[in-house]
Design a protein around this motif. Structure first.
Motif, mmCIF file in Angstrom:
data_model
loop_
_atom_site.group_PDB
_atom_site.id
_atom_site.type_symbol
_atom_site.label_atom_id
_atom_site.label_comp_id
_atom_site.label_asym_id
_atom_site.label_seq_id
_atom_site.Cartn_x
_atom_site.Cartn_y
_atom_site.Cartn_z
ATOM 1 N N GLY A 237 20.841 -33.338 45.322
ATOM 2 C CA GLY A 237 22.089 -34.017 44.996
ATOM 3 C C GLY A 237 23.165 -33.092 44.471
ATOM 4 O O GLY A 237 23.943 -33.467 43.596
ATOM 5 N N LEU A 238 23.225 -31.893 45.016
ATOM 6 C CA LEU A 238 24.192 -30.896 44.571
ATOM 7 C C LEU A 238 25.198 -30.585 45.675
ATOM 8 O O LEU A 238 24.992 -30.917 46.829
ATOM 9 N N THR A 239 26.257 -29.917 45.298
ATOM 10 C CA THR A 239 27.191 -29.340 46.264
ATOM 11 C C THR A 239 27.209 -27.837 46.027
ATOM 12 O O THR A 239 26.696 -27.344 45.019
ATOM 13 N N ALA A 240 27.814 -27.119 46.929
ATOM 14 C CA ALA A 240 27.898 -25.662 46.774
ATOM 15 C C ALA A 240 28.673 -25.296 45.510
ATOM 16 O O ALA A 240 28.408 -24.253 44.900
ATOM 17 N N GLN A 241 29.590 -26.136 45.100
ATOM 18 C CA GLN A 241 30.368 -25.876 43.883
ATOM 19 C C GLN A 241 29.517 -25.931 42.620
ATOM 20 O O GLN A 241 29.905 -25.392 41.580
ATOM 21 N N ASP A 242 28.362 -26.591 42.701
ATOM 22 C CA ASP A 242 27.476 -26.673 41.538
ATOM 23 C C ASP A 242 26.711 -25.377 41.283
ATOM 24 O O ASP A 242 26.153 -25.196 40.204
ATOM 25 N N LEU A 243 26.678 -24.499 42.248
ATOM 26 C CA LEU A 243 25.948 -23.228 42.113
ATOM 27 C C LEU A 243 26.904 -22.180 41.550
ATOM 28 O O LEU A 243 27.514 -21.409 42.272
ATOM 29 N N THR A 244 27.021 -22.152 40.253
ATOM 30 C CA THR A 244 28.006 -21.283 39.614
ATOM 31 C C THR A 244 27.420 -19.970 39.109
ATOM 32 O O THR A 244 28.180 -19.068 38.757
ATOM 33 N N THR A 245 26.094 -19.870 39.057
ATOM 34 C CA THR A 245 25.475 -18.617 38.614
ATOM 35 C C THR A 245 24.329 -18.273 39.556
ATOM 36 O O THR A 245 23.780 -19.142 40.236
ATOM 37 N N GLY B 192 21.471 -17.352 38.583
ATOM 38 C CA GLY B 192 20.278 -17.955 37.993
ATOM 39 C C GLY B 192 20.063 -19.383 38.481
ATOM 40 O O GLY B 192 18.940 -19.773 38.817
ATOM 41 N N SER B 193 21.145 -20.158 38.528
ATOM 42 C CA SER B 193 21.011 -21.538 39.002
ATOM 43 C C SER B 193 20.659 -21.564 40.488
ATOM 44 O O SER B 193 19.893 -22.424 40.938
ATOM 45 N N PHE B 194 21.191 -20.618 41.245
ATOM 46 C CA PHE B 194 20.876 -20.540 42.674
ATOM 47 C C PHE B 194 19.394 -20.225 42.883
ATOM 48 O O PHE B 194 18.716 -20.879 43.675
ATOM 49 N N PHE B 195 18.880 -19.239 42.163
ATOM 50 C CA PHE B 195 17.477 -18.859 42.312
ATOM 51 C C PHE B 195 16.541 -19.942 41.768
ATOM 52 O O PHE B 195 15.472 -20.172 42.337
ATOM 53 N N ASP B 196 16.940 -20.635 40.711
ATOM 54 C CA ASP B 196 16.140 -21.764 40.218
ATOM 55 C C ASP B 196 16.079 -22.873 41.268
ATOM 56 O O ASP B 196 15.036 -23.505 41.456
ATOM 57 N N LEU B 197 17.184 -23.092 41.950
ATOM 58 C CA LEU B 197 17.222 -24.091 43.013
ATOM 59 C C LEU B 197 16.288 -23.706 44.156
ATOM 60 O O LEU B 197 15.545 -24.541 44.678
#
Length: 88
Positions: free
Chosen positions: A30-38, A40-45
């Motif tokens: 339930g995310l958008t590309a705009q939600d990936l701001t770091t 760390g959050s990208f790799f956690d995803l």
């Protein structure tokens, strides 16, 4: 057989393959590309996606759709496409 050399020269194919990988992950969580701001959050995803069999199935189906040529049987390029030297 797929003409990988030519497919990887095609920026539309590369974008399609990238989105075939990323869109199911973002959609499931339930995310958008705009939600990936770091990073760390990208790799956690990514870790969350690869630990979920359903998300992996969604990615496989999405990549299959990106690779599949509906004018041929199976995953292969047409005889004409195999002779390409550059994407048309």
């Amino acid at each position: 057989m797929i003409n990988w050399k030519i497919r990887f020269k095609n920026p539309v194919f590369l974008a399609q393959l990238f989105l075939a990988f990323l869109a199911p992950i973002l959609g499931y969580f339930g995310l958008t590309a705009q939600d990936l701001t770091t990073w760390g959050s990208f790799f956690d995803l990514l870790v969350g996606a690869f630990s979920n069999p359903y998300v992996l199935l969604l990615i496989v189906v999405s990549v299959w759709n990106a690779l599949n040529d509906p004018t041929t049987r199976g995953i292969k390029d047409s005889h004409q496409a195999k002779r390409y030297q550059w994407p048309k």
